[in-house]
Design a protein around this motif. Sequence first.
Motif, PDB file in Angstrom:
ATOM      1  N   GLY A   1       0.907  -0.709   0.154  1.00 38.69           N
ATOM      2  CA  GLY A   1       0.074  -0.150   0.340  1.00 38.69           C
ATOM      3  C   GLY A   1       0.803   1.062  -0.523  1.00 38.69           C
ATOM      4  O   GLY A   1       2.208   1.167  -0.005  1.00 38.69           O
ATOM      5  N   THR A   2       0.440   2.409  -0.099  1.00 35.28           N
ATOM      6  CA  THR A   2       0.761   3.665   0.856  1.00 35.28           C
ATOM      7  C   THR A   2       2.112   3.343   1.454  1.00 35.28           C
ATOM      8  O   THR A   2       2.918   4.107   1.067  1.00 35.28           O
ATOM      9  CB  THR A   2      -0.367   4.784   0.236  1.00 35.28           C
TER      10      THR A   2
ATOM     11  N   GLN B   1      -6.955  -3.664   0.902  1.00 33.46           N
ATOM     12  CA  GLN B   1      -6.877  -1.977   1.506  1.00 33.46           C
ATOM     13  C   GLN B   1      -5.822  -1.737   0.530  1.00 33.46           C
ATOM     14  O   GLN B   1      -5.062  -0.831  -0.132  1.00 33.46           O
ATOM     15  CB  GLN B   1      -6.401  -2.332   2.626  1.00 33.46           C
TER      16      GLN B   1
ATOM     17  N   GLU C   1      -4.831   1.061  -2.079  1.00 30.35           N
ATOM     18  CA  GLU C   1      -4.244   1.906  -2.582  1.00 30.35           C
ATOM     19  C   GLU C   1      -3.197   1.717  -3.793  1.00 30.35           C
ATOM     20  O   GLU C   1      -2.380   3.028  -4.444  1.00 30.35           O
ATOM     21  CB  GLU C   1      -3.450   2.520  -1.311  1.00 30.35           C
TER      22      GLU C   1
END
Length: 215
Positions: free
Chosen positions: A52-53, A84, A88
């Motif tokens: 993810g980020t 999730q 992202e």
Amino acid sequence: MDFSDQRLSYEKGQLDQQSVPESPFELFHSWMNDAIEQKVQEPYAMSLATCGTDMKPSVRIVLMREITETGIVFYTNYQSAKGQDIAENPNAEVLFFWHELERQVRISGSIAKIDADKSAAYFQKRPHDSQVGAWVSQPQSGEVANREVMEQTFEQLQADYPENKEVPTPEFWGGYEITIDEIEFWQGRANRMHDRIVYTCDSDDSSWITKRLLP
């Protein structure tokens, strides 16, 4: 614990760049069938890596449920940690490892949700208790006080949805497809002189380019 003296010599096969098919899907199908014939336990199990980020990679085992014309499909909870990550950063990589054949396959590409109707059709094919279990894991990866809480929720849902009653498909659950951009086939060889052939999709005409990599 020191494993520095533990090693095996891989000598069960070879992979010749001159004889591989033009499409990686043909070779992937062939290797998967070999794994099934050799009775590899859950040959469709794969390690899925996402990021993810937060830039922290995560990996876990999931089960591939379909090989399509463009990629592979698996199912999970959309609100999970992996869901999730995917929201992202819609890129992922998976790894299949078949020790019995001394082979591995790495697949990377973009990832997106599949059609909701297709997800629902698959959900209704699952065993009844697995359908119920999907509702217990909400949110998946969320903290729970103890196992008894899970068991109580499961029992309550079993009472709400007995065997003769359809379990609704959760909106938070469904399939993802990884559209393959690159796929690498690895065949173990003696003296660590492994065979590695990688297919890369040409974005201009969707053809496949193959090359051999150093082990």
